[in-house]
Design an enzyme around this catalytic site. Structure first.
Site, PDB file in Angstrom:
ATOM      1  N   ALA A  11      -8.896  -1.794   4.109  1.00 23.23           N
ATOM      2  CA  ALA A  11      -8.810  -0.619   3.233  1.00 23.23           C
ATOM      3  C   ALA A  11      -8.696   0.665   4.051  1.00 23.23           C
ATOM      4  O   ALA A  11      -9.172   1.716   3.651  1.00 23.23           O
ATOM      5  CB  ALA A  11     -10.047  -0.556   2.336  1.00 23.23           C
ATOM      6  N   GLY A  13      -5.690   1.894   5.319  1.00 22.13           N
ATOM      7  CA  GLY A  13      -4.362   2.518   5.253  1.00 22.13           C
ATOM      8  C   GLY A  13      -4.374   3.799   4.438  1.00 22.13           C
ATOM      9  O   GLY A  13      -5.257   4.035   3.616  1.00 22.13           O
ATOM     10  N   ARG A  17       2.472   6.020  -0.306  1.00 24.01           N
ATOM     11  CA  ARG A  17       3.339   5.864  -1.470  1.00 24.01           C
ATOM     12  C   ARG A  17       2.650   6.237  -2.782  1.00 24.01           C
ATOM     13  O   ARG A  17       3.298   6.406  -3.806  1.00 24.01           O
ATOM     14  CB  ARG A  17       3.890   4.424  -1.520  1.00 24.01           C
ATOM     15  CG  ARG A  17       4.926   4.144  -0.439  1.00 24.01           C
ATOM     16  CD  ARG A  17       5.189   2.661  -0.237  1.00 24.01           C
ATOM     17  NE  ARG A  17       4.146   2.002   0.563  1.00 24.01           N
ATOM     18  CZ  ARG A  17       4.166   0.709   0.891  1.00 24.01           C
ATOM     19  NH1 ARG A  17       5.137  -0.074   0.466  1.00 24.01           N
ATOM     20  NH2 ARG A  17       3.192   0.201   1.625  1.00 24.01           N
ATOM     21  N   GLY A 143       6.196  -9.521   3.234  1.00 22.05           N
ATOM     22  CA  GLY A 143       6.400 -10.472   4.318  1.00 22.05           C
ATOM     23  C   GLY A 143       6.899 -11.788   3.722  1.00 22.05           C
ATOM     24  O   GLY A 143       6.424 -12.217   2.676  1.00 22.05           O
ATOM     25  N   ARG A 335     -21.614  12.496 -29.496  1.00 18.90           N
ATOM     26  CA  ARG A 335     -21.843  12.856 -28.092  1.00 18.90           C
ATOM     27  C   ARG A 335     -23.121  12.204 -27.571  1.00 18.90           C
ATOM     28  O   ARG A 335     -23.871  11.591 -28.326  1.00 18.90           O
ATOM     29  CB  ARG A 335     -21.873  14.374 -27.976  1.00 18.90           C
ATOM     30  CG  ARG A 335     -20.482  14.992 -28.245  1.00 18.90           C
ATOM     31  CD  ARG A 335     -20.558  16.486 -28.433  1.00 18.90           C
ATOM     32  NE  ARG A 335     -21.296  17.115 -27.346  1.00 18.90           N
ATOM     33  CZ  ARG A 335     -21.843  18.332 -27.421  1.00 18.90           C
ATOM     34  NH1 ARG A 335     -21.749  19.042 -28.528  1.00 18.90           N
ATOM     35  NH2 ARG A 335     -22.497  18.813 -26.391  1.00 18.90           N
ATOM     36  N   SER A 407     -25.097  22.030 -49.458  1.00 20.19           N
ATOM     37  CA  SER A 407     -23.909  22.324 -48.662  1.00 20.19           C
ATOM     38  C   SER A 407     -24.038  23.682 -47.986  1.00 20.19           C
ATOM     39  O   SER A 407     -24.663  24.593 -48.516  1.00 20.19           O
ATOM     40  CB  SER A 407     -22.676  22.339 -49.563  1.00 20.19           C
ATOM     41  OG  SER A 407     -22.410  21.030 -50.004  1.00 20.19           O
TER      42      SER A 407
HETATM   43  C1  UD1 Z   1       1.292  -6.316   3.788  1.00 14.74           C
HETATM   44  C2  UD1 Z   1       1.677  -7.492   4.714  1.00 14.74           C
HETATM   45  C3  UD1 Z   1       2.800  -8.299   4.096  1.00 14.74           C
HETATM   46  C4  UD1 Z   1       2.457  -8.733   2.700  1.00 14.74           C
HETATM   47  C5  UD1 Z   1       1.990  -7.553   1.840  1.00 14.74           C
HETATM   48  C6  UD1 Z   1       1.423  -8.061   0.543  1.00 14.74           C
HETATM   49  C7  UD1 Z   1       1.255  -6.902   7.042  1.00 14.74           C
HETATM   50  C8  UD1 Z   1       1.846  -6.391   8.322  1.00 14.74           C
HETATM   51  N1  UD1 Z   1       2.066  -6.979   6.002  1.00 14.74           N
HETATM   52  O1  UD1 Z   1       2.388  -5.414   3.723  1.00 14.74           O
HETATM   53  O2  UD1 Z   1       3.054  -9.452   4.893  1.00 14.74           O
HETATM   54  O3  UD1 Z   1       3.577  -9.378   2.096  1.00 14.74           O
HETATM   55  O4  UD1 Z   1       0.958  -6.818   2.504  1.00 14.74           O
HETATM   56  O5  UD1 Z   1       1.018  -7.018  -0.305  1.00 14.74           O
HETATM   57  O6  UD1 Z   1       0.103  -7.258   7.017  1.00 14.74           O
HETATM   58  N2  UD1 Z   1      -4.399  -1.600   6.424  1.00 14.74           N
HETATM   59  C9  UD1 Z   1      -5.441  -1.311   7.264  1.00 14.74           C
HETATM   60  N3  UD1 Z   1      -5.185  -0.909   8.537  1.00 14.74           N
HETATM   61  C10 UD1 Z   1      -3.931  -0.780   9.007  1.00 14.74           C
HETATM   62  C11 UD1 Z   1      -2.849  -1.082   8.138  1.00 14.74           C
HETATM   63  C12 UD1 Z   1      -3.117  -1.487   6.859  1.00 14.74           C
HETATM   64  O7  UD1 Z   1      -6.606  -1.406   6.887  1.00 14.74           O
HETATM   65  O8  UD1 Z   1      -3.785  -0.422  10.175  1.00 14.74           O
HETATM   66  C13 UD1 Z   1      -4.682  -2.047   5.056  1.00 14.74           C
HETATM   67  C14 UD1 Z   1      -4.116  -1.137   3.998  1.00 14.74           C
HETATM   68  O9  UD1 Z   1      -5.066  -0.151   3.599  1.00 14.74           O
HETATM   69  C15 UD1 Z   1      -3.838  -2.098   2.860  1.00 14.74           C
HETATM   70  C16 UD1 Z   1      -3.575  -3.430   3.549  1.00 14.74           C
HETATM   71  O10 UD1 Z   1      -4.071  -3.297   4.863  1.00 14.74           O
HETATM   72  O11 UD1 Z   1      -4.944  -2.260   2.001  1.00 14.74           O
HETATM   73  C17 UD1 Z   1      -2.083  -3.777   3.605  1.00 14.74           C
HETATM   74  O12 UD1 Z   1      -1.388  -2.695   4.225  1.00 14.74           O
HETATM   75  P1  UD1 Z   1      -0.010  -2.158   3.635  1.00 14.74           P
HETATM   76  O13 UD1 Z   1       0.452  -1.033   4.474  1.00 14.74           O
HETATM   77  O14 UD1 Z   1      -0.127  -1.928   2.178  1.00 14.74           O
HETATM   78  O15 UD1 Z   1       0.921  -3.433   3.941  1.00 14.74           O
HETATM   79  P2  UD1 Z   1       2.223  -3.885   3.164  1.00 14.74           P
HETATM   80  O16 UD1 Z   1       3.366  -3.109   3.655  1.00 14.74           O
HETATM   81  O17 UD1 Z   1       1.977  -3.905   1.716  1.00 14.74           O
HETATM   82 CA    CA Z   2       0.353  -3.233   0.327  1.00 17.08          CA
END
Ligand code: UD1
Ligand code: CA
Length: 482
Positions: A11, A13, A17, A143, A335, A407
């Protein structure tokens, strides 16, 4: 699966988007839970030895949220988001090594079910790695799962790194994996960043383990469960899918949902059998509805308890408690602290706050009940106001049993109206009313006879009055009465 189980939720990232200034991605949610909470709810029944949540982007907010919703989960910081493989490497560095298994899943897959995760855990058994996959109509962005001629998974290739042939594969990796702990710990040290995104990819672990001759398993899950939520369009679609699933469970348990398309319920809402939900109804938080109650249409209830057989129509309620056979609405606003006893009625354009309406009592029309206690079988006349606020402090009033409030009565708090008392319509009640008394607190009426004939001569009103009074009365119709 044998030995210790570690669950790792990714969690960290940024979730670019989502285009969100206000919330990190995994804190966006639906049905009363963040996406992160949905994921943790799905993993809870696995009874893991420990749950690690990798936090990074806006980690203070994510960590504070975790402390609230899953205090047993351990946050591990990934300061720079160098990839999902890097995130897992850091997570493992924070937990003791040893035999057992690790389940990794992303924080943005809120539709995963407990059943699917349990299936993944069971089928994994003693394998090196088992991945969750789905066959989807549009695999863009995911992937791809690459299998050999015998059907065995040999690696996962990211969309951005895939060849044209590989992109044609419609089986995607859900980013949900079960691993042998010791093999994973070793494999994540071997990840390269030589790829389109310059990141350490967790999916590359599959290729590393397969190349070393280890057994890789795959569990295919419905696409509806493995959908990742990266933007608001996917968030709305996930909410819709989740809501459909919840409503289906409720319907199978005996709830009538007239229009599932416009009925929305939170995960935490409890509905008994024979509840009827009419269109455009949304139920939130700790809302609980007892058997046979009918809710809606156009009703929104939050943290509200509704008794058996009650009828709530076109109403907004927050923090209210309704007894059995209560009727509310249309167009009422309840309320926090509104308590309606069994058989009470609150009608049209009525607002009730921090007040009790006793058994069988009625507040039928155009009334504000604030900070009041109303006894049993009393009637509050239309357009009554409990005047509870003097500009500085709020005060309570009490109305007894079998009271008849006329009333347009203003009850200026703090006031007590005794059992069996009446108030005259239009009264401003500024003294207590003893039991059985009739309180009259308004100016006496006086009629100025013939006023219209003299002051509005020639108008249709004067003509109507002349006809009603008879022709020769007008000249001396100047006496006052009353
Ligand atoms: C990822 C997978 C992909 C899969 C897809 C499914 C990888 C490289 N790719 O792609 O194979 O089909 O999910 O939904 O794993 N996160 C971190 N640290 C990081 C990067 C990401 O904690 O350095 C977390 C993000 O917060 C997220 C999750 O990992 O919750 C997935 O990352 P995201 O960037 O959404 O990967 P996708 O491009 O969706
Ligand atoms: Ca994702």
């Amino acid at each position: 699966m044998k030995g210790e189980l570690t669950v790792v939720v990714l969690a960290a990232g940024e979730g670019t988007r989502m285009k969100s200034r206000r919330l990190p991605k995994v804190l966006h949610g639906f049905a009363g839970r963040s996406m992160l909470e949905h994921v943790l709810a799905a993993t809870a029944p696995l009874n893991a030895t420990r749950t690690v949540v990798v936090v990074g982007h806006r980690r203070d907010e994510v960590t504070a949220h975790l402390a609230e919703v899953a205090p047993e989960a351990v946050p591990v910081v990934q300061a720079e988001q160098l990839g999902t493989g890097h995130a897992v490497r850091l997570a493992l560095a924070a937990v003791p090594a040893g035999p057992g298994n690790v389940i990794v899943l992303p924080g943005d897959t809120p539709l995963l079910t407990v059943e699917t995760l349990q299936r993944l855990a069971e089928q994994h058994g003693e394998a090196a790695a088992t991945l969750l996959t789905s066959v989807v109509p549009d695999p863009t962005g995911y992937g791809r799962v690459i299998r050999d001629e015998s059907g065995t998974v040999v690696r996962v290739v990211e969309h951005k790194d895939a060849s044209e042939d590989e992109r044609a594969v419609d089986e995607i990796a859900a980013a949900v994996y079960a691993f042998d702990h010791e093999l994973l710990r070793d494999a994540v040290t071997k990840l390269s960043t030589d790829n389109a995104q310059g990141e350490e990819y967790l999916p590359d672990v599959i290729g590393i383990l397969a190349d070393a001759g280890h057994r890789i398993g795959a569990v295919i899950a419905p696409a509806a469960e493995t959908a990742g939520v990266n933007d608001r369009v996917q968030l709305a679609a996930a909410h819709r899918a989740y809501n459909d699933r919840l409503l289906e469970q409720h319907m199978r348990a005996g709830v009538t949902v007239v229009d599932p398309a416009t009925t929305w319920v939170d995960a935490s809402v409890e509905l008994e059998a024979d509840v009827v939900l009419l269109p455009a109804t949304d139920l939130h938080g700790a809302t609980r509805i007892a058997e046979g109650a009918e809710i809606g249409p156009q009703t929104s209830l939050t943290d509200t308890v509704v008794g058996a057989g009650a009828r709530v129509e076109r109403c907004v309620a927050i923090g209210a408690r309704l007894g059995a056979e209560v009727t509310v609405g249309p167009f009422a606003y309840l309320r926090p602290g509104a308590v309606l006893a069994d058989g009470a009625h609150v009608g049209t354009y009525v607002e009730v706050k921090n007040s009790e309406v006793g058994p069988g009592s009625k507040v039928p029309h155009l009334t504000y009940v604030g900070d009041a206690t109303i006894g049993a079988h009393s009637n509050i006349g239309a357009a009554t106001i409990f005047v509870n606020y003097d500009g500085v402090a709020k005060h309570r009033s009490k109305v007894g049993d079998h009271v008849r409030i006329g009333s347009d009565t203003m009850i200026v708090a703090p006031r007590e109206i005794g059992d069996g008392a009446y108030t005259a319509a239009g009264s401003v009640i500024t003294s207590d009313v003893p039991p059985g008394a009739m309180a009259v607190a308004r100016a006496h009426q006086r009629n100025v006879a013939g006023w219209t004939l003299r002051k509005r001569a020639g108008t249709p009103s004067a003509e109507a009055a002349r006809r009603a009074l008879g022709s020769d009365d007008d000249a001396d119709a100047d006496a006052e009465e009353g």
